[in-house]
Design a protein around this motif. Structure first.
Motif, mmCIF file in Angstrom:
data_model
loop_
_atom_site.group_PDB
_atom_site.id
_atom_site.type_symbol
_atom_site.label_atom_id
_atom_site.label_comp_id
_atom_site.label_asym_id
_atom_site.label_seq_id
_atom_site.Cartn_x
_atom_site.Cartn_y
_atom_site.Cartn_z
ATOM 1 N N LEU A 544 -15.298 -31.678 18.443
ATOM 2 C CA LEU A 544 -15.403 -32.710 17.416
ATOM 3 C C LEU A 544 -16.535 -32.415 16.433
ATOM 4 O O LEU A 544 -16.551 -32.942 15.319
ATOM 5 N N LYS A 545 -17.475 -31.590 16.833
ATOM 6 C CA LYS A 545 -18.640 -31.303 16.007
ATOM 7 C C LYS A 545 -18.465 -30.048 15.148
ATOM 8 O O LYS A 545 -18.914 -30.005 13.995
ATOM 9 N N ALA A 546 -17.842 -29.026 15.680
ATOM 10 C CA ALA A 546 -17.802 -27.709 15.027
ATOM 11 C C ALA A 546 -17.116 -27.778 13.667
ATOM 12 O O ALA A 546 -16.203 -28.574 13.442
ATOM 13 N N SER A 547 -17.569 -26.933 12.755
ATOM 14 C CA SER A 547 -16.992 -26.877 11.418
ATOM 15 C C SER A 547 -16.513 -25.462 11.106
ATOM 16 O O SER A 547 -16.933 -24.498 11.736
ATOM 17 N N ILE A 548 -15.636 -25.367 10.123
ATOM 18 C CA ILE A 548 -15.100 -24.072 9.696
ATOM 19 C C ILE A 548 -16.135 -23.364 8.826
ATOM 20 O O ILE A 548 -16.731 -23.979 7.940
ATOM 21 N N ASP A 549 -16.332 -22.098 9.074
ATOM 22 C CA ASP A 549 -17.239 -21.284 8.260
ATOM 23 C C ASP A 549 -16.551 -20.957 6.938
ATOM 24 O O ASP A 549 -15.517 -20.287 6.912
ATOM 25 N N THR A 550 -17.111 -21.440 5.856
ATOM 26 C CA THR A 550 -16.481 -21.249 4.539
ATOM 27 C C THR A 550 -17.089 -20.094 3.756
ATOM 28 O O THR A 550 -16.728 -19.884 2.589
ATOM 29 N N ALA A 551 -17.997 -19.338 4.374
ATOM 30 C CA ALA A 551 -18.616 -18.213 3.658
ATOM 31 C C ALA A 551 -17.560 -17.181 3.299
ATOM 32 O O ALA A 551 -16.614 -16.929 4.036
ATOM 33 N N SER A 552 -17.728 -16.570 2.137
ATOM 34 C CA SER A 552 -16.749 -15.584 1.667
ATOM 35 C C SER A 552 -16.991 -14.237 2.325
ATOM 36 O O SER A 552 -18.041 -13.992 2.932
#
Length: 960
Positions: A544-552
């Motif tokens: 529920l906490k983790a987020s997607i890494d949006t770095a290119s």
């Protein structure tokens, strides 16, 4: 509002987990998070102690637990695997027999021994016999099972209960193999080993009076069953061991569990997995209660120091790579970079991978993922580049070459989660120029594996948002995997939104199922499987906490474009194989993600055998990977691993190239010397060593019985025309390379000689069919030219009929079918999946050949339907050139229009397809293994898919 409220509760729950662990450390109260184990409880129930003039059962509640847990069929389930049921039932049956034998042993109970004890014993015995008879031994991998099961069977034999079952011989061989490395005498030395944890396996083999020195805090490597076996079989009573069992019982009761866990205590394991998982998901030390985090970090650091840089699942326990790596991950997340991974490397590095324990039977996939994560988390990972590269290779090779099975967790989502975390981290570091020399792995191996992992996770999600059978913990694994996989460079715009949607639906499921987090299913593996409410809550909160890494990405592999995605999804969605599927767009997006990595591999090897002269762009290379990846998603088989999939893609590509090569180089050189062409390919295909020796099977010269185009191949006399120089040698070299690539594959060489011989025969038939096609093409070209001249106009195939020596029925089931490559490709595919059982008797051999003829014939007809225009232009023989399609016998009219002819051809192709389905039903009735049937169905789907593509689009490369 709901999201905000839960976010606060989420953080509070995570902090409470950490506080509880820290509280146990402060109070020196051992941690216990594993569920109760029937197996260990059964062993404890057999412990008796001298009492006055007699003896008494020391843990009567344990025996009552065993009685209460017996199922109506006589078994004890209480686990997730077949071996769980065997170990639970065998140990519980032994406990029943021991209580029957020692009736005079007092039990502190008003009810005494059960009156139906004999009936319980009979039912348990019958169930165990039934289960052993059906045990799939080859797919079993749990801690020490090859020692534990034989030991239990031996002890049951002392009660005059014996078993004989199909896997018995293989089981005992595995036991002897293990004991040759782990000799019982090792128990008498001071050196610690995993044997101590499974001490009960050595009852009647080892002298238990000589193993007391292995006790640590009263236990045998924190195992209740091993400790109970020590007390039962030692002639000197040990109060420390007794107190350990009482302590374990008390802690279990405080957790509202009956019985005994499979290991106790496990405080380091609990801290490692809880703390590292929450920190990696994005929780900060402050959010988790900084003071408690500090207590846990200090405990890990101190334990590592005491263990000289390595650590086990509890204090003073034999170290292992998994717990050591997890400790490093947790400490690195907290910025404690002074810890050194070198002791871990020195202790657990093996050839090509890392071992969890130094003497284990086989390595653990998940443990190697954790070791890789630890190496990558080091402040200077570049100094471990070679070991990182080796571990990545092991993980990628294992992923590609076998079904994903781990020895510490039962579900693939757990391994995929760890794999995605490790490989994405490695890819990021490479993309940032941290590593050098890993280009091949990072460009090809890693993206391909990650794409497959992504496809696997997305395709396994259920309609209600969960993964598995409604398990919150498995769902959490999958969500954590997707948060890493959503940004991989092979994904691009094709699947990012699908990942986001899948994560959102998964999180909704987690929120709705929160009351069940404390009652998870058994997914973790020890001697038997167990569940852990702590770990389930940990992973759910992390998910529920983790987020997607949006770095290119700066230099990683190319992404799929909007146009590419739209083109392929639009086209494949319209094909019958996918048109009725509910989630066809998601399936095709997943397949595209996988296929993009395979495409690079195909382009790299496309010139490995056949020269690419006089050819237009290879349109089929765009389709081949997707046909296999999409077909596997809609009909997965454990037999069709990644390496099998890739090999079949390469063979598919080579088979297209064979067709092109035969139509150009061979046609050019042998167009007017067909006999020499036949002699050449016979010499290549029909010999065992390419020197002209026919391969034989038993006493039957199988090659000599095969007729190619009506003539028996005579490879004993070489035709001088084939022994020239220059282009002749080049042709022979090219075709030999192709044949040897197939017949020399390790899995082909491992197949029965009869299967190898059949493969060579079908290869010969394949080439002979191409030569016959060349012969027919020349004839039809002459006929069409003569017909055209006589008509003073260019007339298409709809008004001209070819007059071959064979009927269409005979041709399409022989030359026409062989020309497709389907017959030999199916045998080759069966070799790759170790499906030799498909040919083990006369019925199956017959059915497989029948299946192949139906499949190849339908494929040829679909192919000809789609390639009619091209065949007309290039003057190639097509099914519709046969006279049967031109004649309307009812009206004696030989000018049937093209639409009617094509309609007839489709009907005939459908008829052959029905024959495929009928034969598959017969194979199922004959008892072919389900996984092999699923693999065959995948092969059929791919073949059918090509037929559907041929109808919609001609994908063969044309000659310039």
């Amino acid at each position: 509002m709901r999201s905000k409220t839960f976010s606060e509760a989420n953080q509070k729950d995570a902090a409470n987990l950490v506080r509880d662990l820290a509280s146990g450390i402060r109070r020196n109260s051992p941690s216990k998070t594993m569920s109760s184990s029937v197996y260990d409880t059964a062993w404890v129930s057999m412990v008796s102690k001298k009492h006055g003039q007699g003896r008494r059962w020391l843990f009567p509640d344990a025996f009552r637990y065993i009685l209460n847990e017996q199922c109506p069929d006589g078994s004890w389930k209480g686990g997730a695997t077949d071996i769980d049921v065997i170990l639970n039932t065998a140990s519980a049956l032994l406990a029943l027999l021991q209580h029957r034998r020692y009736k005079d042993c007092a039990i502190e109970s008003e009810t005494g021994e059960p009156r139906d004890l004999q009936l319980r014993i009979e039912k348990a015995t019958n169930f165990l016999k039934f289960t052993l008879d059906r045990w799939d031994f080859t797919n079993t991998d749990q801690v020490g099972f090859e020692l534990l099961v034989p030991a239990l069977l031996k002890q049951l034999g002392t009660h005059e209960i014996s078993f004989s079952f199909p896997a018995q011989e293989a089981l005992f061989r595995e036991r002897d193999k293990k004991l040759s490395k782990l000799r019982p005498e090792m128990l008498y030395s001071s050196k610690r080993s995993t044997l101590v944890h499974s001490l009960e396996a050595f009852v009647g083999i080892a002298d238990f009076n000589r193993v007391e020195h292995h006790l640590s805090n009263g236990s045998m490597m924190n195992s209740p069953s091993a400790t109970a076996a020590f007390l039962i079989n030692s002639t000197t009573w040990n109060e420390e061991a007794e107190n350990y069992l009482h302590r374990a019982k008390k802690i279990n009761e405080q957790k509202n569990f009956e019985g005994f866990p499979t290991a106790f205590p496990t405080e380091i394991f609990d801290i490692n997995w809880c703390l590292s998982t929450l920190l990696e998901a994005g929780f900060t030390a402050d959010e988790l209660d900084a003071e408690s985090v500090s207590v846990l970090a200090d405990y890990l650091t101190g334990s590592l120091s005491e263990g000289n840089g390595t650590i086990g699942f509890a204090s003073q326990i034999l170290p292992d790579a998994d717990d050591t790596a997890k400790a490093f991950q947790a400490l690195y997340c907290l910025g404690k970079t002074s810890v050194d991974v070198n002791p871990m490397i020195d202790a657990f590095e093996s050839e090509g991978c890392f071992r969890t324990y130094s003497l284990e039977r086989n390595p653990s996939f998940s443990a190697n993922c954790n070791v890789l994560k630890a190496l990558l988390s080091d402040p200077n990972p570049k100094r471990y580049t070679q070991r990182i590269s080796t571990t990545i290779s092991y993980l990628c090779k294992t992923w590609m070459s076998q079904p994903l099975v781990d020895k510490w967790n039962t579900v693939p989502e757990y391994c995929i989660m760890l794999l995605s975390e490790a490989l994405v981290k490695a890819l990021r570091l490479w993309d940032n120029d941290t590593f050098s020399g890993l280009d091949v792995q990072m460009i090809d191996e890693v993206p391909s594996v990650l794409a497959q992992a992504l496809s696997t996770v997305l395709s396994r999600q259920n309609s209600d948002g969960c993964w598995g059978d409604g398990s919150s913990e498995i769902t959490a694994y999958a969500i954590l995997a997707l948060t890493n996989l959503a940004s991989i460079p092979v994904t691009g715009i094709a699947l990012e939104q699908a990942c986001t949607d899948a994560i959102a639906r998964g999180r909704e499921f987690l929120l709705d199922s929160k009351p069940l987090w404390k009652r998870p299913r058994a997914v973790w593996i020890e001697k038997v499987t167990y569940s852990s409410p702590l770990l389930c809550q940990t992973y759910c909160l992390a998910a529920l906490k983790a987020s997607i890494d949006t770095a290119s990405w700066s230099k990683a592999t190319e992404q799929l474009t909007v146009e590419t995605v739209k083109k392929f999804i639009g086209f494949f969605s319209s094909l019958p194989l996918f048109s009725d599927l509910q989630d066809k767009e998601l399936i095709l997006r997943c397949a595209l993600a996988e296929s993009s990595a395979y495409s690079r591999s195909l382009h790299r090897v496309k010139r490995s055998i056949f020269p690419r002269k006089q050819m237009q762009p290879d349109k089929y290379l765009e389709y081949i990977p997707l046909t296999w990846t999409a077909s596997r998603i809609i009909g997965p088989s454990s037999k069709v691993t990644g390496d099998v999939l890739e090999e079949m893609m390469r063979i598919s590509m080579l088979n297209y190239q064979v067709d092109e090569y035969m139509e150009t180089a061979l046609h050019e050189k042998f167009g007017h010397d067909i006999d020499s062409a036949r002699a050449l390919v016979r010499r290549i295909c029909c010999s065992a060593d390419s020197r002209g020796t026919c391969r034989t099977v038993g006493n039957t010269a199988m090659v000599s019985k095969v007729h190619c185009n009506g003539r028996s191949p005579d490879v004993s006399q070489e035709n001088p025309a084939v022994n020239g120089t220059g282009q002749l040698q080049e042709i022979e070299q090219v075709l030999s390379s192709y044949v040897n690539r197939i017949t020399s594959h390790t899995r082909v060489l491992a197949a029965p000689t009869s299967v190898q011989a059949r493969l060579r025969l079908e290869l010969d038939s394949f080439f002979q069919a191409h030569i016959t096609q060349i012969e027919d093409n020349m004839k039809i070209s002459s006929q069409k030219q003569a017909f055209s001249s006589s008509q003073q106009s260019s007339v298409g195939p709809q008004t001209h009929q070819y007059h071959p020596q064979k009927s269409f029925f005979d041709w399409v089931h022989t030359t026409g079918a062989d020309h497709t490559s389907c017959p030999f490709s199916l045998i080759y595919f069966c070799c790759l999946i170790n499906g030799h059982s498909c040919f083990q008797n006369a019925r199956l051999e017959f059915l497989m050949r029948d299946l192949c003829r139906h499949l190849a014939s339908s494929c040829r007809m679909y192919n000809d339907y789609g390639s009619l225009t091209r065949d007309c232009l290039e003057m190639n023989l097509n099914s519709l050139d046969f006279g049967e399609f031109a004649l309307d016998r009812a009206s004696n009219d030989d000018s049937v229009n093209e639409a009617t002819r094509k309609e007839d051809l489709l009907w005939l192709a459908g008829y052959e397809s029905e024959g495929v389905r009928r034969t598959m039903r017969s194979l199922e009735e004959e008892g072919i293994d389900e996984s092999i049937l699923a693999a065959l169905k995948l092969f059929i789907n791919v073949t059918d898919l090509y037929g559907q593509i041929y109808i919609a689009r001609d994908i063969a490369a044309r000659m310039r």
